[in-house]
Design a protein around this motif. Structure first.
Motif, PDB file in Angstrom:
ATOM      1  N   LEU A 116       0.828  -1.213   0.000  1.00 48.87           N
ATOM      2  CA  LEU A 116       0.000   0.000   0.000  1.00 48.87           C
ATOM      3  C   LEU A 116       0.861   1.261   0.000  1.00 48.87           C
ATOM      4  O   LEU A 116       0.415   2.307  -0.492  1.00 48.87           O
ATOM      5  CB  LEU A 116      -0.932   0.000   1.223  1.00 48.87           C
ATOM      6  CG  LEU A 116      -2.070  -1.022   1.170  1.00 48.87           C
ATOM      7  CD1 LEU A 116      -2.818  -1.073   2.494  1.00 48.87           C
ATOM      8  CD2 LEU A 116      -3.042  -0.694   0.035  1.00 48.87           C
ATOM      9  N   ASP A 117       2.055   1.181   0.534  1.00 51.70           N
ATOM     10  CA  ASP A 117       2.974   2.323   0.461  1.00 51.70           C
ATOM     11  C   ASP A 117       3.514   2.497  -0.951  1.00 51.70           C
ATOM     12  O   ASP A 117       3.799   3.614  -1.387  1.00 51.70           O
ATOM     13  CB  ASP A 117       4.149   2.137   1.429  1.00 51.70           C
ATOM     14  CG  ASP A 117       3.739   2.332   2.878  1.00 51.70           C
ATOM     15  OD1 ASP A 117       2.717   2.991   3.113  1.00 51.70           O
ATOM     16  OD2 ASP A 117       4.440   1.805   3.768  1.00 51.70           O
ATOM     17  N   ASP A 118       3.620   1.389  -1.674  1.00 52.20           N
ATOM     18  CA  ASP A 118       4.218   1.422  -3.011  1.00 52.20           C
ATOM     19  C   ASP A 118       3.161   1.631  -4.103  1.00 52.20           C
ATOM     20  O   ASP A 118       3.329   2.442  -5.010  1.00 52.20           O
ATOM     21  CB  ASP A 118       4.976   0.111  -3.261  1.00 52.20           C
ATOM     22  CG  ASP A 118       5.685   0.114  -4.586  1.00 52.20           C
ATOM     23  OD1 ASP A 118       5.120  -0.395  -5.568  1.00 52.20           O
ATOM     24  OD2 ASP A 118       6.817   0.642  -4.647  1.00 52.20           O
ATOM     25  N   MET A 119       2.053   0.924  -4.032  1.00 53.74           N
ATOM     26  CA  MET A 119       0.899   1.052  -4.930  1.00 53.74           C
ATOM     27  C   MET A 119       1.209   0.777  -6.403  1.00 53.74           C
ATOM     28  O   MET A 119       0.506   1.232  -7.282  1.00 53.74           O
ATOM     29  CB  MET A 119       0.269   2.444  -4.800  1.00 53.74           C
ATOM     30  CG  MET A 119      -0.481   2.642  -3.496  1.00 53.74           C
ATOM     31  SD  MET A 119      -1.834   1.479  -3.257  1.00 53.74           S
ATOM     32  CE  MET A 119      -2.925   1.966  -4.576  1.00 53.74           C
ATOM     33  N   THR A 120       2.265   0.019  -6.685  1.00 51.03           N
ATOM     34  CA  THR A 120       2.562  -0.303  -8.084  1.00 51.03           C
ATOM     35  C   THR A 120       2.117  -1.716  -8.451  1.00 51.03           C
ATOM     36  O   THR A 120       2.118  -2.072  -9.618  1.00 51.03           O
ATOM     37  CB  THR A 120       4.066  -0.168  -8.361  1.00 51.03           C
ATOM     38  OG1 THR A 120       4.797  -1.067  -7.520  1.00 51.03           O
ATOM     39  CG2 THR A 120       4.530   1.260  -8.128  1.00 51.03           C
ATOM     40  N   GLN A 121       1.743  -2.520  -7.447  1.00 45.87           N
ATOM     41  CA  GLN A 121       1.394  -3.911  -7.712  1.00 45.87           C
ATOM     42  C   GLN A 121       0.018  -4.216  -7.123  1.00 45.87           C
ATOM     43  O   GLN A 121      -0.118  -4.922  -6.130  1.00 45.87           O
ATOM     44  CB  GLN A 121       2.470  -4.838  -7.118  1.00 45.87           C
ATOM     45  CG  GLN A 121       3.832  -4.633  -7.783  1.00 45.87           C
ATOM     46  CD  GLN A 121       4.944  -5.404  -7.076  1.00 45.87           C
ATOM     47  OE1 GLN A 121       5.819  -4.815  -6.462  1.00 45.87           O
ATOM     48  NE2 GLN A 121       4.900  -6.713  -7.173  1.00 45.87           N
ATOM     49  N   SER A 122      -1.012  -3.664  -7.793  1.00 39.31           N
ATOM     50  CA  SER A 122      -2.388  -3.821  -7.251  1.00 39.31           C
ATOM     51  C   SER A 122      -2.856  -5.252  -7.233  1.00 39.31           C
ATOM     52  O   SER A 122      -3.663  -5.651  -6.362  1.00 39.31           O
ATOM     53  CB  SER A 122      -3.346  -2.961  -8.066  1.00 39.31           C
ATOM     54  OG  SER A 122      -3.104  -1.574  -7.824  1.00 39.31           O
ATOM     55  N   ASP A 123      -2.410  -6.066  -8.190  1.00 40.74           N
ATOM     56  CA  ASP A 123      -2.821  -7.476  -8.197  1.00 40.74           C
ATOM     57  C   ASP A 123      -2.328  -8.180  -6.942  1.00 40.74           C
ATOM     58  O   ASP A 123      -3.027  -9.036  -6.378  1.00 40.74           O
ATOM     59  CB  ASP A 123      -2.265  -8.179  -9.439  1.00 40.74           C
ATOM     60  CG  ASP A 123      -2.989  -7.765 -10.713  1.00 40.74           C
ATOM     61  OD1 ASP A 123      -4.090  -7.180 -10.595  1.00 40.74           O
ATOM     62  OD2 ASP A 123      -2.444  -7.996 -11.800  1.00 40.74           O
ATOM     63  N   ASP A 124      -1.113  -7.865  -6.498  1.00 41.73           N
ATOM     64  CA  ASP A 124      -0.569  -8.464  -5.284  1.00 41.73           C
ATOM     65  C   ASP A 124      -1.334  -7.989  -4.048  1.00 41.73           C
ATOM     66  O   ASP A 124      -1.528  -8.759  -3.095  1.00 41.73           O
ATOM     67  CB  ASP A 124       0.916  -8.122  -5.144  1.00 41.73           C
ATOM     68  CG  ASP A 124       1.773  -8.857  -6.174  1.00 41.73           C
ATOM     69  OD1 ASP A 124       1.353  -9.942  -6.619  1.00 41.73           O
ATOM     70  OD2 ASP A 124       2.829  -8.340  -6.545  1.00 41.73           O
ATOM     71  N   ILE A 125      -1.749  -6.715  -4.064  1.00 44.15           N
ATOM     72  CA  ILE A 125      -2.559  -6.226  -2.952  1.00 44.15           C
ATOM     73  C   ILE A 125      -3.830  -7.066  -2.836  1.00 44.15           C
ATOM     74  O   ILE A 125      -4.212  -7.502  -1.749  1.00 44.15           O
ATOM     75  CB  ILE A 125      -2.911  -4.737  -3.153  1.00 44.15           C
ATOM     76  CG1 ILE A 125      -1.656  -3.876  -3.096  1.00 44.15           C
ATOM     77  CG2 ILE A 125      -3.922  -4.276  -2.091  1.00 44.15           C
ATOM     78  CD1 ILE A 125      -1.894  -2.411  -3.425  1.00 44.15           C
ATOM     79  N   ARG A 126      -4.474  -7.304  -3.968  1.00 41.56           N
ATOM     80  CA  ARG A 126      -5.702  -8.095  -3.957  1.00 41.56           C
ATOM     81  C   ARG A 126      -5.422  -9.514  -3.468  1.00 41.56           C
ATOM     82  O   ARG A 126      -6.199 -10.066  -2.680  1.00 41.56           O
ATOM     83  CB  ARG A 126      -6.293  -8.122  -5.349  1.00 41.56           C
ATOM     84  CG  ARG A 126      -7.513  -9.018  -5.485  1.00 41.56           C
ATOM     85  CD  ARG A 126      -8.104  -8.945  -6.879  1.00 41.56           C
ATOM     86  NE  ARG A 126      -9.188  -9.894  -7.050  1.00 41.56           N
ATOM     87  CZ  ARG A 126      -9.938  -9.984  -8.130  1.00 41.56           C
ATOM     88  NH1 ARG A 126      -9.705  -9.178  -9.152  1.00 41.56           N
ATOM     89  NH2 ARG A 126     -10.906 -10.876  -8.214  1.00 41.56           N
TER      90      ARG A 126
END
Length: 520
Positions: A116-126
């Motif tokens: 969430l600090d980086d916000m470049t890998q939304s699929d990984d967040i999900r």
């Protein structure tokens, strides 16, 4: 952040089996053992794990290990369910699997924060969110997500708005609001409601798509509602501080235009029945009320202007300048103005198809012209009354003709009609200013009486002024056309007995209105 008890000193060492092993239990125990090794490798309490993150900046091999970790967490959850169903022999396995799962969840909570600090890998967040929620750690997962995204939105909005919450608007002067806060709000609201909140809604929808859609909506509301209502509160407070002062109306209209622009997007993102939509509707209503009140204050101020407060020399009155410059600016807000005041101004039968903005501007300029008529009647000299009307009416016509928007609202022929009225006023002015001269010439009075009448007429007009150079030339041309031909005939009859030649009279008329003309 997930807060759990410290791991046991053995760091999840598997206890020896105490019951007869079955194929299922063997498979489960092997999966727990494999998960234990991976959890140990990525233990959240280690200061320097094998890599800074399972997901961020990972190689292809490292990213594959992250997927294995997620599967391991799911396996630990299944193991818990398996051991929990074995009330006779599953107690030790349940404790071990639960401890491992808690540790794995603490690792995933840390990974979620990093992502969430980086916000470049939304699929990984999900993927992390789905893994935590599937394992029964949805509350912790959502708490981490909300706190990070709220902070991120604040970080993005604060520089745009130039204010840090809480917003102590009651401590700010109108000059501060007008000079920096409202302009910043106009930009911040546009970016927030057209871009930031929509992107946040898309993120919540994407991350929480695997579960109930209501979860994503609730998370988005928790993240964005306070930020949105705080933005709306700034607009609401700023409009309240305008206090119906006519010169502050333009800021009110700026706020209204911005709200009108962002409202469709706001309703789409937050929903028609949301708290934010209700607050936005309230603010729009208050903006409309403030605008209508300010327009009413302006009309009342024009009507209350003392009629006896005339302008020296028949000049353009300060009220005329103020109102017409005001209307020129007001015409820029034609569309928003029509939306704001449509219900408050009854349309006249002759203009039933006109937008309310046209009716408003017609009404205000009509009130102004009526006040000018009243002021003109307060001059002692009839000629000065009509000079005042000629100057002010021509100024009004010029302002309308020079503003494309105002001309379009009032009608193409409106300025021409006012110019025609100004020319008519010039005609009356000339007849009144030079009436004694004309009467003396026509009445066959003595030459010295005619000369005296000319000198008195010139002296009377020496301090009178014209609205502009064009009006000055029109006034002098009209006077010359009326006076000089008749004086020339008079001079032909009495030339030996008079000292003023027709050329002298022409020069004297030409010298009138040579003083400084009014400013725009």
């Amino acid at each position: 952040m997930i807060h759990m008890g410290p791991p046991s000193p053995s760091r999840h060492a598997l206890p020896p089996p105490r019951h007869r092993r079955t194929l299922s239990s063997t498979i489960i125990e092997e999966s727990v053992a494999a998960a234990a090794a991976l959890v140990q490798k990525w233990h959240p309490d280690d200061d320097a794990p094998a890599s800074g993150s399972l997901f961020l900046h990972a190689t292809e091999t490292e990213h594959e290990e992250a997927q294995i970790f997620l599967r391991a967490a799911a396996a630990l959850h299944r193991a818990m369910l398996f051991f929990a169903s074995d009330v006779t022999h599953g107690g030790d396995g349940l404790v071990q699997a639960q401890a491992l799962l808690q540790t794995a969840m603490r690792r995933l909570d840390l990974e979620l924060q990093l992502l969430l600090d980086d916000m470049t890998q939304s699929d990984d967040i999900r993927a992390v969110v789905e893994a935590m929620m599937a394992a029964g750690y949805g509350k912790e997962c959502i708490s981490t997500f909300k706190s990070h995204r709220r902070a991120a939105l604040t970080t993005e909005l604060q520089p745009l708005l130039g204010l840090s919450p809480p917003y102590h608007l009651h401590k700010l002067t109108w000059e501060q609001l007008d000079g920096s806060i409202i302009p910043s709000w106009l930009a911040a609201a546009t970016v927030a409601f057209n871009s930031l909140f929509a992107a946040e809604k898309d993120l919540c929808d994407a991350v929480f798509a695997g579960g109930n859609a209501a979860v994503g909506e609730a998370v988005f509301a928790a993240v964005a509602n306070d930020q949105a209502t705080s933005l709306l509160a700034v607009a609401e407070a700023a409009v309240a501080r305008a206090r119906r002062a006519p010169e502050r109306l333009f800021r009110v209209l700026d706020v209204h235009d911005t709200l009108t622009e962002v409202l469709p997007g706001l309703l789409f993102v937050f929903g028609d029945s949301s708290e934010v939509a209700a607050r936005a509707a309230l603010v729009v209503a208050k903006v409309g009320e403030a605008a209508r009140g300010t327009l009413g204050s302006l009309e009342a101020a024009i009507q209350k202007e003392p009629s006896k407060a005339t302008a020296a020399g028949g000049a353009v009155h300060p009220l005329t300048r103020y109102v017409m410059n005001y209307l020129v600016f007001l015409a820029d807000y034609q569309e928003g103005l029509a939306l704001l005041v449509n219900d408050d101004y009854e349309q006249e039968p002759s203009s039933s198809s006109s937008p309310s903005s046209s009716i408003i501007l017609h009404r205000l300029v009509s009130v102004l012209l009526g006040k000018l008529e009243a002021k003109a009647g307060c001059y002692r000299e009839l000629a000065l009354s009509y000079l005042f009307l000629a100057n002010n009416t021509q100024y009004v016509a010029n302002k309308v003709a020079g503003s494309g928007k105002l001309r379009g609202i009032l009608g193409d022929g409106w300025a021409e009609a006012q110019s025609a009225k100004a020319r008519a006023h010039v005609g009356v002015y000339v007849r009144a200013a030079w009436g004694k001269v004309m009467a003396a010439i026509s009445g066959a009075e003595p030459p010295e009486a005619v000369e005296q009448a000319v000198m008195e007429a010139v002296a009377m007009q020496e301090q009178w002024v014209a609205a502009d150079e064009e009006t000055a030339e029109a006034l002098k041309a009209a006077a010359t056309a009326v006076v000089v031909p008749k004086y020339r005939m008079f001079y032909r009859r009495h030339g030996a007995a008079v000292s003023l030649t027709p050329g002298d009279v022409t020069t004297m008329v030409a010298a009138l209105f040579a003083g400084p003309v009014g400013q725009v």
